[in-house]
Design an enzyme around this catalytic site. Sequence first.
Site, PDB file in Angstrom:
ATOM      1  N   ASP A 125       0.843  -1.200   0.000  1.00 33.55           N
ATOM      2  CA  ASP A 125       0.000   0.000   0.000  1.00 33.55           C
ATOM      3  C   ASP A 125       0.878   1.250   0.000  1.00 33.55           C
ATOM      4  O   ASP A 125       0.668   2.186   0.769  1.00 33.55           O
ATOM      5  CB  ASP A 125      -0.942  -0.017   1.201  1.00 33.55           C
ATOM      6  CG  ASP A 125      -1.966   1.121   1.175  1.00 33.55           C
ATOM      7  OD1 ASP A 125      -2.255   1.627   0.072  1.00 33.55           O
ATOM      8  OD2 ASP A 125      -2.468   1.505   2.244  1.00 33.55           O
ATOM      9  N   HIS A 168      -3.232   0.276  11.784  1.00 30.97           N
ATOM     10  CA  HIS A 168      -2.991  -1.114  11.421  1.00 30.97           C
ATOM     11  C   HIS A 168      -1.499  -1.381  11.288  1.00 30.97           C
ATOM     12  O   HIS A 168      -0.691  -0.464  11.160  1.00 30.97           O
ATOM     13  CB  HIS A 168      -3.682  -1.457  10.093  1.00 30.97           C
ATOM     14  CG  HIS A 168      -3.425  -0.448   9.013  1.00 30.97           C
ATOM     15  ND1 HIS A 168      -4.307   0.576   8.731  1.00 30.97           N
ATOM     16  CD2 HIS A 168      -2.364  -0.258   8.182  1.00 30.97           C
ATOM     17  CE1 HIS A 168      -3.813   1.319   7.756  1.00 30.97           C
ATOM     18  NE2 HIS A 168      -2.637   0.849   7.410  1.00 30.97           N
ATOM     19  N   GLN A 236      -3.271  -5.621   5.846  1.00 31.19           N
ATOM     20  CA  GLN A 236      -3.192  -4.587   6.874  1.00 31.19           C
ATOM     21  C   GLN A 236      -4.220  -4.897   7.960  1.00 31.19           C
ATOM     22  O   GLN A 236      -5.415  -4.730   7.769  1.00 31.19           O
ATOM     23  CB  GLN A 236      -3.438  -3.207   6.252  1.00 31.19           C
ATOM     24  CG  GLN A 236      -2.318  -2.771   5.310  1.00 31.19           C
ATOM     25  CD  GLN A 236      -2.678  -1.560   4.469  1.00 31.19           C
ATOM     26  OE1 GLN A 236      -3.638  -1.608   3.696  1.00 31.19           O
ATOM     27  NE2 GLN A 236      -1.912  -0.498   4.579  1.00 31.19           N
ATOM     28  N   ARG A 266       3.644  12.162  11.294  1.00 33.03           N
ATOM     29  CA  ARG A 266       2.382  12.157  10.541  1.00 33.03           C
ATOM     30  C   ARG A 266       1.639  10.884  10.925  1.00 33.03           C
ATOM     31  O   ARG A 266       2.011   9.778  10.523  1.00 33.03           O
ATOM     32  CB  ARG A 266       2.648  12.189   9.039  1.00 33.03           C
ATOM     33  CG  ARG A 266       1.378  12.128   8.182  1.00 33.03           C
ATOM     34  CD  ARG A 266       1.741  11.943   6.724  1.00 33.03           C
ATOM     35  NE  ARG A 266       0.580  11.849   5.862  1.00 33.03           N
ATOM     36  CZ  ARG A 266      -0.099  10.728   5.599  1.00 33.03           C
ATOM     37  NH1 ARG A 266       0.257   9.591   6.185  1.00 33.03           N
ATOM     38  NH2 ARG A 266      -1.119  10.743   4.768  1.00 33.03           N
ATOM     39  N   ASP A 268      -0.953   8.342  10.616  1.00 34.94           N
ATOM     40  CA  ASP A 268      -1.736   7.931   9.451  1.00 34.94           C
ATOM     41  C   ASP A 268      -3.014   7.207   9.853  1.00 34.94           C
ATOM     42  O   ASP A 268      -3.028   6.408  10.791  1.00 34.94           O
ATOM     43  CB  ASP A 268      -0.883   7.007   8.569  1.00 34.94           C
ATOM     44  CG  ASP A 268      -1.590   6.607   7.292  1.00 34.94           C
ATOM     45  OD1 ASP A 268      -1.768   7.471   6.423  1.00 34.94           O
ATOM     46  OD2 ASP A 268      -2.002   5.436   7.189  1.00 34.94           O
ATOM     47  N   GLU A 310      -3.505  12.721  10.078  1.00 37.72           N
ATOM     48  CA  GLU A 310      -4.015  12.511   8.724  1.00 37.72           C
ATOM     49  C   GLU A 310      -5.458  12.008   8.808  1.00 37.72           C
ATOM     50  O   GLU A 310      -5.712  10.848   9.115  1.00 37.72           O
ATOM     51  CB  GLU A 310      -3.145  11.506   7.968  1.00 37.72           C
ATOM     52  CG  GLU A 310      -3.482  11.379   6.498  1.00 37.72           C
ATOM     53  CD  GLU A 310      -4.296  10.135   6.159  1.00 37.72           C
ATOM     54  OE1 GLU A 310      -4.745  10.035   5.004  1.00 37.72           O
ATOM     55  OE2 GLU A 310      -4.483   9.278   7.034  1.00 37.72           O
ATOM     56  N   HIS A 380       0.457  12.667  -2.642  1.00 36.48           N
ATOM     57  CA  HIS A 380       0.678  11.334  -3.217  1.00 36.48           C
ATOM     58  C   HIS A 380      -0.623  10.612  -3.515  1.00 36.48           C
ATOM     59  O   HIS A 380      -0.640   9.624  -4.235  1.00 36.48           O
ATOM     60  CB  HIS A 380       1.498  10.492  -2.243  1.00 36.48           C
ATOM     61  CG  HIS A 380       0.698  10.069  -1.040  1.00 36.48           C
ATOM     62  ND1 HIS A 380       0.326  10.966  -0.046  1.00 36.48           N
ATOM     63  CD2 HIS A 380       0.161   8.879  -0.678  1.00 36.48           C
ATOM     64  CE1 HIS A 380      -0.380  10.328   0.866  1.00 36.48           C
ATOM     65  NE2 HIS A 380      -0.494   9.068   0.511  1.00 36.48           N
ATOM     66  N   ASP A 381      -1.727  11.093  -2.921  1.00 33.02           N
ATOM     67  CA  ASP A 381      -2.987  10.357  -2.964  1.00 33.02           C
ATOM     68  C   ASP A 381      -3.884  10.866  -4.086  1.00 33.02           C
ATOM     69  O   ASP A 381      -3.585  11.859  -4.755  1.00 33.02           O
ATOM     70  CB  ASP A 381      -3.704  10.499  -1.618  1.00 33.02           C
ATOM     71  CG  ASP A 381      -4.262   9.174  -1.118  1.00 33.02           C
ATOM     72  OD1 ASP A 381      -4.481   8.272  -1.937  1.00 33.02           O
ATOM     73  OD2 ASP A 381      -4.467   9.051   0.099  1.00 33.02           O
ATOM     74  N   ARG A 505      -2.948   5.930  -8.851  1.00 27.47           N
ATOM     75  CA  ARG A 505      -2.250   6.974  -8.098  1.00 27.47           C
ATOM     76  C   ARG A 505      -0.772   7.051  -8.460  1.00 27.47           C
ATOM     77  O   ARG A 505      -0.141   8.095  -8.274  1.00 27.47           O
ATOM     78  CB  ARG A 505      -2.418   6.749  -6.591  1.00 27.47           C
ATOM     79  CG  ARG A 505      -3.840   6.960  -6.108  1.00 27.47           C
ATOM     80  CD  ARG A 505      -3.999   6.621  -4.636  1.00 27.47           C
ATOM     81  NE  ARG A 505      -3.695   5.217  -4.369  1.00 27.47           N
ATOM     82  CZ  ARG A 505      -3.714   4.667  -3.161  1.00 27.47           C
ATOM     83  NH1 ARG A 505      -4.017   5.404  -2.117  1.00 27.47           N
ATOM     84  NH2 ARG A 505      -3.431   3.387  -2.999  1.00 27.47           N
TER      85      ARG A 505
END
Length: 628
Positions: A125, A168, A236, A266, A268, A310, A380-381, A505
Amino acid sequence: MAKAAASADDEIFALRLERSAPDLWPMLEALYGRHPAFDAFRANLLKALQKAWAARPADLKRLDLKRDLEPDWFQRPDMAGYVFYIDRFAGNLRGVLDKLDYLTDLGITYVHFMPCLKPRPGDSDGGYSVMDYRQINPAYGTMADFEAVSAALRARGMSLCIDLVLNHTAKEHAWAKKAAKGDARYQDYYLMFDSAEMPERYSETLVEVFPEHAPGNFTHYPEFGKWVWTTFNEHQWDLNWANPQVFLEIVEIMLHLANRGVDVLRLDAVAFMWKRLGTRCQSEPEVHMLLQALRACSRIAAPAVIHLEEAIVSPAEMLPYLGRGQHDGKEGNLAYHNSLMVQFWSALATRDTRLMRHVLATHFPETLRNATYATYIRCHDDIGWAVTDEDAQAVGMSGPAHRGFLSDFFEGSFPGSFAQGALFQVNEETGDKRISGSFAALAGLERAQAAGDVAGVEMAVQRMLMGHALIASFGGIPLIYMGDELALPNDYGYLQVAAHAHDSRWVHRPQMDWQAVARRDDDNTPAAQVFWGTRHILARRRTVAALHAGNGTRVVFPDAQGVFAFQRLAPTGVVLCMFNFTEHWQHIPEDWVRAQGVSLMHDALSDHPVETHQGAVALPPYARVWLT
């Protein structure tokens, strides 16, 4: 001498513990107070905090003190961020050292390494499936390399941000491996079920994050007879944050990374951390209690470190991650301003800023306490069109129709579109379609260059510079995504990479073009124009004290639908920032401009006076001005 230093260290720790105890222990008691092992957990957490502080290097302890004395360090206008994948930017961590002059030249003081902790092999991922939080991805180097880079950044006054995935772990993590072998202690680290009954009940109200390639929220493992909660991907496994041992483990990891030189964590996927039957299991109240407690732990043992949370959610859901109510000023220091990003693209497509004005004026406070936004245009997303039906209706739009239009426009299929993007995660049931694409491609550069449209190329360049001027002035830390300062195009090569081909992406995750960097002084290409324009924006930002993130941002409403405007409310006076979202000239009455607090009619962005014409300020296509 050593004994006196140790005594002073102990006293400092005690003072910081006293300062943050009211933010920590009540949260943990509310979350875990009924757990049979709570007293032992509390004692072990205190030991972990003391141990991390004792192990903290002397230079980082000095930085802790400096930032305690300057708590607004991350809100100052000299903060500007750059976000990249290490391998795509410089090959590996040692390669980053060779590129720091480039970042310094651009004006960067905040560097975000995209996921760099050791991921699972194969599909990870994009690095967010972590199998070891205490090791660096071996493709990038070692922890010693990481510490060398963090020290080099610190020496240049640059802060380092890395990702810490909280929801996760990879199924290959040591905890997960033990759980899969039947270890009851580690099975309680995750959300595991003996039958399908509870997963089916939870699933009634859950949404799917990746419906195309990872449908559902649970995975059955016949080899050990359990259903495991897997919100994002089968590999995950969601952590069980109702278990206090998970909290303790993550604190130890968090402080270990802080002691390696990380400045910004960060955090997540935080919205998903707490599960409650009958809900979406997103942004539950306990999430904010957990995040406040984690923040308190950092303030006790590594106070130079701040948290970026995030949570790409609606405005009403996002603001609590910066602290609302009982958590005000005590939770995240940074959160992504997803709505600003979405509204930038929406206004570009429609040439109409009414929805942008409504959303940003209605849902966001003028000021925040001990917190600010991470502002960005691309990342990046993918881009999800986070426009609610209610907000659309408030300005006479249909929510579903507008979201569909935006996907069609930025895919490039809508008649007259300037954009060239790619669809991501099309959900046939809901009609939801998200968009991938580089800043340059979505802003029109790719299509204009292919058509040999010189005027279209110029318009695309101006759109990009307007976007960077917007995020540099709105309030917060502007984040430049790698390559956007060079107008890098879409990278369709991802389709030839088996591990990437299923995920559009990757079209906007190119390799850094160092040849374009080398040519930036020599030609007048769009890449050079965007680079020097972006560099100028960041340089001017540093000189405008009013852009400090602690100063308020108030959206105002000129009588021109194509213009977005806001005041930066500094004690020394107002800065009026205006942005023309159209390819046509716009004229704003001088009387209105002066009524917003502008007296000098000086543009702080260009550092030139602004002349009025027939009683109006004339804004060229895609103009941006910061009027003082």
